[in-house]
Write an enzyme that holds these catalytic residues in place. Structure first.
Site, mmCIF file in Angstrom:
data_model
loop_
_atom_site.group_PDB
_atom_site.id
_atom_site.type_symbol
_atom_site.label_atom_id
_atom_site.label_comp_id
_atom_site.label_asym_id
_atom_site.label_seq_id
_atom_site.Cartn_x
_atom_site.Cartn_y
_atom_site.Cartn_z
ATOM 1 N N ASN A 293 36.259 48.176 44.466
ATOM 2 C CA ASN A 293 35.344 47.752 43.413
ATOM 3 C C ASN A 293 34.175 48.722 43.316
ATOM 4 O O ASN A 293 33.945 49.546 44.213
ATOM 5 C CB ASN A 293 34.821 46.345 43.701
ATOM 6 C CG ASN A 293 35.885 45.290 43.524
ATOM 7 O OD1 ASN A 293 36.540 45.208 42.491
ATOM 8 N ND2 ASN A 293 36.063 44.459 44.559
ATOM 9 N N ASP B 142 37.495 62.514 31.570
ATOM 10 C CA ASP B 142 37.855 63.609 30.652
ATOM 11 C C ASP B 142 39.285 63.484 30.142
ATOM 12 O O ASP B 142 39.876 64.481 29.709
ATOM 13 C CB ASP B 142 37.671 64.979 31.326
ATOM 14 C CG ASP B 142 36.222 65.280 31.638
ATOM 15 O OD1 ASP B 142 35.337 64.662 31.007
ATOM 16 O OD2 ASP B 142 35.969 66.126 32.521
ATOM 17 N N LYS C 151 40.456 47.948 38.639
ATOM 18 C CA LYS C 151 39.611 48.988 39.232
ATOM 19 C C LYS C 151 40.223 50.346 38.883
ATOM 20 O O LYS C 151 41.058 50.874 39.619
ATOM 21 C CB LYS C 151 39.513 48.850 40.757
ATOM 22 C CG LYS C 151 39.051 47.473 41.247
ATOM 23 C CD LYS C 151 40.213 46.698 41.797
ATOM 24 C CE LYS C 151 39.831 45.440 42.538
ATOM 25 N NZ LYS C 151 38.848 44.580 41.951
ATOM 26 N N HIS D 141 41.007 45.181 52.175
ATOM 27 C CA HIS D 141 41.134 44.875 50.753
ATOM 28 C C HIS D 141 42.299 45.623 50.103
ATOM 29 O O HIS D 141 42.405 45.652 48.867
ATOM 30 C CB HIS D 141 39.814 45.239 50.054
ATOM 31 C CG HIS D 141 39.603 44.561 48.755
ATOM 32 N ND1 HIS D 141 39.317 45.252 47.594
ATOM 33 C CD2 HIS D 141 39.626 43.252 48.413
ATOM 34 C CE1 HIS D 141 39.157 44.407 46.596
ATOM 35 N NE2 HIS D 141 39.342 43.182 47.062
ATOM 36 N N HIS E 183 39.869 41.983 36.912
ATOM 37 C CA HIS E 183 39.924 42.413 38.309
ATOM 38 C C HIS E 183 40.397 43.855 38.442
ATOM 39 O O HIS E 183 40.655 44.339 39.548
ATOM 40 C CB HIS E 183 40.851 41.469 39.087
ATOM 41 C CG HIS E 183 40.635 41.473 40.552
ATOM 42 N ND1 HIS E 183 41.530 42.036 41.435
ATOM 43 C CD2 HIS E 183 39.623 40.976 41.303
ATOM 44 C CE1 HIS E 183 41.093 41.881 42.664
ATOM 45 N NE2 HIS E 183 39.928 41.245 42.627
ATOM 46 N N PHE F 121 48.625 37.397 38.099
ATOM 47 C CA PHE F 121 49.669 37.972 37.254
ATOM 48 C C PHE F 121 49.811 37.273 35.903
ATOM 49 O O PHE F 121 50.465 37.817 35.011
ATOM 50 C CB PHE F 121 51.011 37.940 37.994
ATOM 51 C CG PHE F 121 50.994 38.688 39.293
ATOM 52 C CD1 PHE F 121 50.874 40.072 39.316
ATOM 53 C CD2 PHE F 121 51.096 38.017 40.499
ATOM 54 C CE1 PHE F 121 50.855 40.763 40.514
ATOM 55 C CE2 PHE F 121 51.082 38.706 41.697
ATOM 56 C CZ PHE F 121 50.958 40.083 41.709
#
Length: 653
Positions: free
Chosen positions: A380, A370, A365, A578, A363, A600
């Site tokens: 997402n 670089d 993101k 979200h 899950h 978790f």
């Protein structure tokens, strides 16, 4: 030999030499000899009874060896025969060991000088003694040569035989001693081989204990994370990294929300992603739940998908520009159109089967560009996250210290994306955390000092020194002195996806303790939409009732609702708040997980924790904590917030 002067008045006849070995009739024979002049003086030769020897030769004729005699050496004179033992034997004769001698007829040789010469032939003297012996040989009588030919021949043959046998005997001794030396060396070689075997066995046992099955080792080697540097070093090399970072808070505001009159305003996530991709020079690393940047997943052409398509085009063009694109995505996905297309254009895509590994999902993101710029937030890789869903994240530019640490989390996902990979009991040292709760990075954010660290979940994916996401949240709540503001999509003190479900009040207890014991103001802004779990509102209600008399714990709960305006056809999984962040009077936390046990303990997620409390008073409006607090207050007071009692209405929409 000392010369004895003749006594006056006595006869000058030479004395007669006696020998017990002579025959009885020979004992009485005395042969007179006239003195001769030698060197101007008269001496009597008492050592050469020539007549006795000649008489004896007539009676005893020794057998001659038919084999030819070897040539004489320079030291083999006519006097190389041994005389019988007597009391006048010299010290050299008694002390010098003799080599094995042939059976010699000692009755033939009567001269002591010849006996000494035999000893010298058996054991050669130094070169200094040779001239003296030669002089003695010359001084001897020439008449003895015929008498002593046989004895000298036998001695010569014996000496040559002894000398010829000596190398053979030494060679045989060396060959016989070779097994003895090998026998001495064998125990040492055996001990070395045994120690080497124990070393290899110990390493194998250690690896089996530390790294589990061979599949995990192959995964580490496949990613090139298992190197010599994985082992403990004798010194620590500190790599220089940039500590002057620029931090920008970014958001996605759905088109159905009118935020023009509300402040503050922050750059959009879409613009931040486009800037990161446009400035990428070497690498782009992305970890995401899924990839649906185009509206092909819903099979409907929607105008709001334009921004997602633009991001996808830049991603697809990265390999052609020489920029390596690496992706770690959860498996299985709802749609693989985007990832397959990116893979065909040169992207390295890894599918991580978290359900098989931990029972959860990937899950996370995050972006690492670089190895200098990063993005962490709730968005997402979905076209709806840019236009239809309310999102929040943080972009840090020119922050290689933090980017290098985030790359290590991404590297773990890549390792788990290998075929047959498994979670090792301990991750390599190359993936150890460079920041944590006990050792945060001290950086400058927009010119203001602060302490930062990255957290991760679940604990099985935390390398050495990495703080778990749950620990980061609990420590942030415990550190609060004045308030705790939380904005998440789901809040459930239970294991939501467990079968059967179970109660999990870890975070819930921390909030109750902060509000009721320390009197810290607690506010929760929770999303309400048609995918909300009904049980969540009951748990929220149990928190809110603590504010009633007589407890009066400062806890407040509100719901954030995004209107859909009746789209036809409706867009699935859109129009929801979200956000996943928390802000206190001291710390700012931005995460990627919802707040329930599954996220978790089973699901992979990341959190960014920033503490700028020491600089907050002197730089108003500049710290991340201050910016995040203003965002929460803006949403808390917005017209899109409803009381908790309205949860039945918003969950039906």
């Amino acid at each position: 030999m000392r010369r004895k002067e003749p006594t006056p008045g006595r006869s000058r006849d030479p004395p007669v030499r006696r020998s017990s070995r002579l025959q009885p009739e020979k004992v009485g024979e005395q042969v007179s000899r006239e003195p001769q002049s030698f060197g101007g003086s008269r001496v009597t030769d008492i050592l050469s009874p020539r007549e006795s020897i000649r008489a004896h030769r007539k009676r005893v004729e020794p057998a001659r060896d038919p084999s030819p005699s070897p040539p004489r050496g320079p030291l083999q004179s006519s006097e190389e025969a041994e005389a019988p033992e007597d009391s006048g034997q010299t010290v050299l004769e008694r002390d010098t060991p003799l080599l094995p001698q042939p059976n010699i007829e000692w009755e033939v040789v009567k001269d002591k000088r010849a006996r000494l010469q035999v000893l010298e032939t058996s054991q050669p003297r130094s070169t200094k003694a040779r001239p003296q012996m030669q002089r003695r040989t010359t001084a001897s009588s020439q008449g003895r040569e015929e008498n002593e030919t046989l004895a000298l021949g036998q001695l010569s043959r014996a000496g040559i035989a002894a000398r010829s046998k000596a190398p053979t005997m030494r060679k045989a001794d060396s060959q016989a001693g070779a097994p003895h030396k090998w026998a001495k060396r064998l125990p040492y070689r055996f001990v070395l081989c045994f120690l080497l075997f124990l070393l290899i066995l110990g390493f194998g046992c250690w690896f089996a204990w530390e790294h589990g099955n061979p599949g995990s080792f192959l995964g580490l080697v496949g990613y090139k994370a298992w190197k010599w540097s994985s082992f403990p070093k004798l010194w620590n090399e500190v790599e220089e990294c940039s500590s002057q970072c620029s931090l920008v808070l970014v958001e996605s505001i759905p088109s159905t929300l009118d935020y023009e009159m509300l402040t503050p305003h922050h750059p959009s996530i879409y613009q931040a992603w486009m800037d990161l991709l446009g400035g990428a020079n070497s690498s782009v690393e992305i970890a995401a739940f899924y990839f649906t940047l185009r509206d092909s997943d819903v099979h409907v052409e929607d105008p709001s998908s334009k921004q997602g398509k633009a991001v996808f085009e830049l991603l697809r063009a990265l390999p052609s520009r020489g920029v390596k694109l690496s992706i770690a995505v959860n498996s299985p996905q709802f749609s693989e159109y985007d990832t397959d297309e990116l893979a065909r254009h040169g992207a390295d895509v890894r599918y991580v089967d978290m359900k098989n590994l931990t029972g959860g999902i990937l899950h996370t993101k995050i972006w690492v560009v670089d190895r200098k710029h990063i993005f962490v937030g709730s968005a997402n890789m979905d076209w709806r996250s840019l236009t239809q869903v309310k999102e929040l994240g943080a972009v840090l530019y020119n922050c290689s210290c933090l980017a290098r640490d985030l790359h290590r989390i991404f590297a773990i996902y890549r390792i788990l994306g290998k075929d047959g990979a498994s979670i090792p009991p301990k991750w390599p040292a190359d993936l150890a955390a460079e920041s944590g709760l006990t050792h945060p990075l001290k950086l400058q954010l927009n010119g203001t000092g602060g302490q930062l660290y990255l957290s991760s979940s679940p604990p099985a994916l935390c390398s050495s020194g990495r703080t778990s996401d749950l620990t980061a949240i609990l420590s942030t709540i415990e550190d609060a002195k004045d308030f705790v503001y939380i904005a998440v999509m789901d809040y459930e003190p239970q294991c939501t996806f467990c079968k059967p479900k179970r109660f999990w009040p870890v975070i819930d207890d921390a909030l109750r303790t902060a509000a009721c014991d320390r009197r810290v103001k607690v506010r929760l802004l929770i999303s309400c939409w048609k995918h909300s779990h009904p049980a969540m509102f009951i748990f929220l209600e149990s928190l809110r009732v603590l504010s009633y008399e007589p407890l009066r714990c400062p806890i407040e709960v509100k719901l954030f609702v995004i209107p859909s305006e009746g789209e036809q056809p409706p867009i699935p999984y859109a129009h929801v708040n979200h956000n996943k962040y928390m802000v206190t009077d001291r710390i700012a936390y931005i995460g990627t997980s919802n707040w329930s046990e599954d996220y978790f303990t089973r699901t992979a997620g990341v959190g960014l924790v920033v503490n700028q409390s020491d600089a907050s008073a002197g730089t108003p409006g500049q710290t991340l904590r201050q910016q995040l607090e203003k965002v929460f207050i803006r949403d808390w007071d917005s017209p899109y917030v409803q009381p908790l009692s309205k949860h039945r209405e918003c969950s039906r929409k």
